[in-house]
Design a protein around this motif. Structure first.
Motif, PDB file in Angstrom:
ATOM      1  N   TYR A  87       0.895  -1.225  -0.069  1.00  0.00           N
ATOM      2  CA  TYR A  87       0.157   0.083  -0.004  1.00  0.00           C
ATOM      3  C   TYR A  87       0.801   1.404   0.089  1.00  0.00           C
ATOM      4  CZ  TYR A  87      -0.435   3.031   3.920  1.00  0.00           C
ATOM      5  OH  TYR A  87      -0.055   4.089   5.200  1.00  0.00           O
ATOM      6  N   HIS A 126      -4.254  -1.562   2.887  1.00  0.00           N
ATOM      7  CA  HIS A 126      -4.036  -1.131   4.204  1.00  0.00           C
ATOM      8  C   HIS A 126      -4.920  -1.683   5.300  1.00  0.00           C
ATOM      9  CE1 HIS A 126      -2.765   2.763   6.816  1.00  0.00           C
ATOM     10  NE2 HIS A 126      -2.537   1.791   7.633  1.00  0.00           N
ATOM     11  N   ALA A 162       4.802   6.533   7.972  1.00  0.00           N
ATOM     12  CA  ALA A 162       4.268   7.668   7.544  1.00  0.00           C
ATOM     13  C   ALA A 162       4.830   8.987   7.869  1.00  0.00           C
ATOM     14  CB  ALA A 162       2.732   7.737   7.779  1.00  0.00           C
TER      15      ALA A 162
ATOM     16  N   MET B  44      -3.294  16.156  10.293  1.00  0.00           N
ATOM     17  CA  MET B  44      -4.243  14.931  10.937  1.00  0.00           C
ATOM     18  C   MET B  44      -5.069  15.696  12.162  1.00  0.00           C
ATOM     19  SD  MET B  44      -1.337  12.074  11.546  1.00  0.00           S
ATOM     20  CE  MET B  44      -2.342  10.867  12.348  1.00  0.00           C
ATOM     21  N   TYR B  87     -10.201   9.810   7.983  1.00  0.00           N
ATOM     22  CA  TYR B  87      -9.247   9.420   6.690  1.00  0.00           C
ATOM     23  C   TYR B  87     -10.088   9.376   5.303  1.00  0.00           C
ATOM     24  CZ  TYR B  87      -9.262   4.950   4.681  1.00  0.00           C
ATOM     25  OH  TYR B  87      -9.482   3.701   3.724  1.00  0.00           O
ATOM     26  N   HIS B  91      -9.416  11.477   1.604  1.00  0.00           N
ATOM     27  CA  HIS B  91      -9.120  10.858   0.590  1.00  0.00           C
ATOM     28  C   HIS B  91     -10.259  11.016  -0.553  1.00  0.00           C
ATOM     29  CE1 HIS B  91      -5.797   7.887   1.836  1.00  0.00           C
ATOM     30  NE2 HIS B  91      -5.333   9.079   2.320  1.00  0.00           N
ATOM     31  N   LEU B  94      -9.949  14.350  -2.489  1.00  0.00           N
ATOM     32  CA  LEU B  94      -8.723  14.492  -3.133  1.00  0.00           C
ATOM     33  C   LEU B  94      -9.423  15.006  -4.848  1.00  0.00           C
ATOM     34  CD1 LEU B  94      -6.359  11.901  -2.122  1.00  0.00           C
ATOM     35  CD2 LEU B  94      -5.912  14.071  -1.791  1.00  0.00           C
ATOM     36  N   VAL B 119      -2.804  12.808   1.199  1.00  0.00           N
ATOM     37  CA  VAL B 119      -2.625  11.323   1.154  1.00  0.00           C
ATOM     38  C   VAL B 119      -2.114  10.820   2.464  1.00  0.00           C
ATOM     39  CG1 VAL B 119      -1.680   9.527  -0.186  1.00  0.00           C
ATOM     40  CG2 VAL B 119      -2.765  11.362  -1.269  1.00  0.00           C
ATOM     41  N   LEU B 120      -1.009  11.259   2.856  1.00  0.00           N
ATOM     42  CA  LEU B 120      -0.304  10.745   3.887  1.00  0.00           C
ATOM     43  C   LEU B 120      -1.009  10.965   5.415  1.00  0.00           C
ATOM     44  CD1 LEU B 120       2.526   9.436   3.691  1.00  0.00           C
ATOM     45  CD2 LEU B 120       3.512  11.616   4.191  1.00  0.00           C
ATOM     46  N   ASP B 123      -3.633   8.287   5.465  1.00  0.00           N
ATOM     47  CA  ASP B 123      -3.098   7.134   5.767  1.00  0.00           C
ATOM     48  C   ASP B 123      -2.574   6.975   7.163  1.00  0.00           C
ATOM     49  OD1 ASP B 123      -3.184   6.241   2.967  1.00  0.00           O
ATOM     50  OD2 ASP B 123      -0.935   6.850   2.488  1.00  0.00           O
ATOM     51  N   ALA B 124      -2.254   8.064   7.767  1.00  0.00           N
ATOM     52  CA  ALA B 124      -1.656   7.936   8.948  1.00  0.00           C
ATOM     53  C   ALA B 124      -3.004   7.910  10.143  1.00  0.00           C
ATOM     54  CB  ALA B 124      -0.807   9.352   9.495  1.00  0.00           C
ATOM     55  N   HIS B 126      -5.520   6.282   9.244  1.00  0.00           N
ATOM     56  CA  HIS B 126      -6.042   5.091   8.934  1.00  0.00           C
ATOM     57  C   HIS B 126      -5.139   4.051  10.187  1.00  0.00           C
ATOM     58  CE1 HIS B 126      -7.107   2.050   5.816  1.00  0.00           C
ATOM     59  NE2 HIS B 126      -7.544   1.584   6.735  1.00  0.00           N
ATOM     60  N   ALA B 127      -3.866   4.172  10.166  1.00  0.00           N
ATOM     61  CA  ALA B 127      -3.120   3.537  11.069  1.00  0.00           C
ATOM     62  C   ALA B 127      -3.513   3.734  12.525  1.00  0.00           C
ATOM     63  CB  ALA B 127      -1.620   3.736  10.816  1.00  0.00           C
ATOM     64  N   LEU B 128      -3.565   5.173  12.707  1.00  0.00           N
ATOM     65  CA  LEU B 128      -4.031   5.476  14.091  1.00  0.00           C
ATOM     66  C   LEU B 128      -5.152   4.805  14.756  1.00  0.00           C
ATOM     67  CD1 LEU B 128      -3.519   7.542  16.642  1.00  0.00           C
ATOM     68  CD2 LEU B 128      -4.960   9.161  15.605  1.00  0.00           C
ATOM     69  N   SER B 156     -14.077  -1.174   6.942  1.00  0.00           N
ATOM     70  CA  SER B 156     -13.276   0.049   6.108  1.00  0.00           C
ATOM     71  C   SER B 156     -12.921  -0.683   4.962  1.00  0.00           C
ATOM     72  CB  SER B 156     -12.287   0.356   7.036  1.00  0.00           C
ATOM     73  OG  SER B 156     -11.360  -0.444   7.209  1.00  0.00           O
TER      74      SER B 156
END
Lengths: 304, 304
Positions: A87, A126, A162, B44, B87, B91, B94, B119-120, B123-124, B126-128, B156
């Motif tokens: 990803y 992801h 990231a 974020m 998140y 996206h 965009l 984008v980043l 993504d961050a 999403h991970a969080l 998701s």
């Protein structure tokens, strides 16, 4: 030298086996649906199946093997780490990021489909990583599942990949210059975090207590840094055909790397020193850690 | 009618309280670092703090409350669902996706920063979401943590929100026309999955056995569909100023929606019927479920 030859075979066989196995885990998790979601899943398959060296899954599987972990579990966890890696490559290659045309010798995803599909396929891979780890089939122990997820979440988020990516972007766009210490920190986040995470997840699957993981953490920190130095050297000296991606990018962008900061010769020496040091950390293990040793050497000797 | 008034107050207070609480969870999880990752974390925070109705966290917290779950746990899980929601909005907004300029009455993230940062930051976040759920502070029970993650990951990914988003994109780009059944399926994935997931996670935290969750699943399925019908009506009839985002987009794009397929009047009737049905599913609960009832009504009556 015969050791190098043995080493090479061990590694070649290990990578080849893991490549086929990881492809088959992805194949099982990514059946193409019969509705219009098909494009999404086909894009995910294009990015995830049949490409990449699978260094991270091999690190994970080999570490897990040291502690007698069932191979199916280790491969699923390996596929999760690789889904995160895939990803991140899809998003990094986007026009608004690195704008790359080639990845693993194939056209990048946004060229084959479009940008929106690439954003979405990255997002879905992801999510897939965490779905795989939360699945009972990956580990029957919920504590292990939860620790795997915590480890991967941290390595991929703002305090990992990231975050490192952002440090890199700020340098490019705002002309911030980093010294060697800052570059090391940046690379530990951007590349090192996910490599270390693969080793750590192998130890989590093996239920190794935290105090028993210090030597593995030291090993993965060293190979992570060596990996990035090798990448920087590859950018300067490599063959784009073999690498399957665009090279000579750092120089064109006036980017600070280990090579620009230390020079190619010193960078090469440093990478070799780190590899020796990494192998030294494995001295408590016997021949069962030979693949990890071979992987460390491969990291600085690879041509792609 | 006094019930409506009581209802309204209950809901207004509930939302207001949860809004402040979710902001403070995000604030705690998103300290701005002193290095160049600062831009990522600031982006974020811009997207996650101080915007949005927080319908999903309120659904989660209120469901959890039915089963006596500690509020701190429920709020952390609520922040995780909201991080996924945030998140996905970043996206979706965009240029290569919906190309939106306004969100929650503020400029969209890629306008304030740039596309790469957007984008980043997506993504961050999403991970969080998964980092928060894997944290021992969210639940001390690893089985609960792992189930929360499995539930959110599915909602998701390709079999949830991302899948629905792709079905929507394919319709726009390839001119596929969906019938009412296909639109219902699309919306159940795109919007419904995450709303249902919020309710389900409340039940997971409450350790409600799967067989005890049927009425909650029926409730959330109905409000999910009502929510999307209301969104389609809002796009046609709403006030962009109040909504804080661009409206009249579906018509301009010749898009199939509940409103184009059923007409506004029948769509409105259908949404109200679904809300009554959703409230009917809560009949085994007393006044402790009044907020869930009020939320169901709010969903079709909201102006943003």
């Amino acid at each position: 030298m015969s050791v190098v030859g043995m080493d090479g075979d061990l590694l070649k066989d290990g990578l080849k086996r893991v490549q086929a196995e990881i492809d088959s885990v992805f194949d099982a998790f990514l059946p193409v649906p019969s509705d219009t979601r098909a494009r999404l899943v086909e894009a995910m398959r294009y990015a995830a199946i049949g490409g990449g060296k699978r260094v991270r899954p091999l690190l994970l599987v080999t570490t897990a093997e040291l502690f007698g972990v069932d191979r199916t579990s280790a491969l699923r966890a390996g596929a999760a780490v690789e889904a995160i890696h895939c990803y991140s490559l899809i998003h990094d290659d986007l026009p608004c990021m690195d704008d790359d045309d080639l990845r693993h010798g194939k056209a990048t995803l946004h060229h084959v489909y479009d940008e929106a599909t690439a954003v979405l396929a990255g997002d879905a891979l992801h999510a897939l990583a965490f779905e795989i780890l939360a699945d009972h089939g990956t580990s029957s122990d919920p504590f292990v599942r939860s620790e795997l997820i915590a480890t991967l979440g941290t390595a991929s988020g703002m305090n990992g990949m990231a975050g490192g990516q952002m440090m890199d972007m700020v340098a490019d766009e705002e002309g911030v210059t980093y010294d060697l210490q800052a570059i090391t920190r940046l690379q530990q986040l951007k590349t090192g975090a996910l490599l270390s995470c693969a080793v750590e997840m192998g130890a989590v699957l093996g239920k190794v207590p935290v105090e028993g993981r210090a030597h593995l953490r030291a090993y993965s920190r060293d190979i992570g840094l060596a990996f990035q130095i090798a990448d920087d050297l590859l950018d300067v000296e490599g063959d784009a055909q073999l690498a399957g991606k665009a090279l000579r990018k750092d120089e064109g962008q006036g980017k600070q790397t280990f090579v620009t900061l230390m020079g190619a010769d010193q960078a090469r020496d440093q990478a070799r020193m780190l590899v020796d040091q990494a192998i030294g950390h494995l001295s408590s293990h016997g021949s069962e850690a030979d693949t990890l040793r071979a992987l460390a050497r491969f990291i600085v000797e690879r041509d792609r």
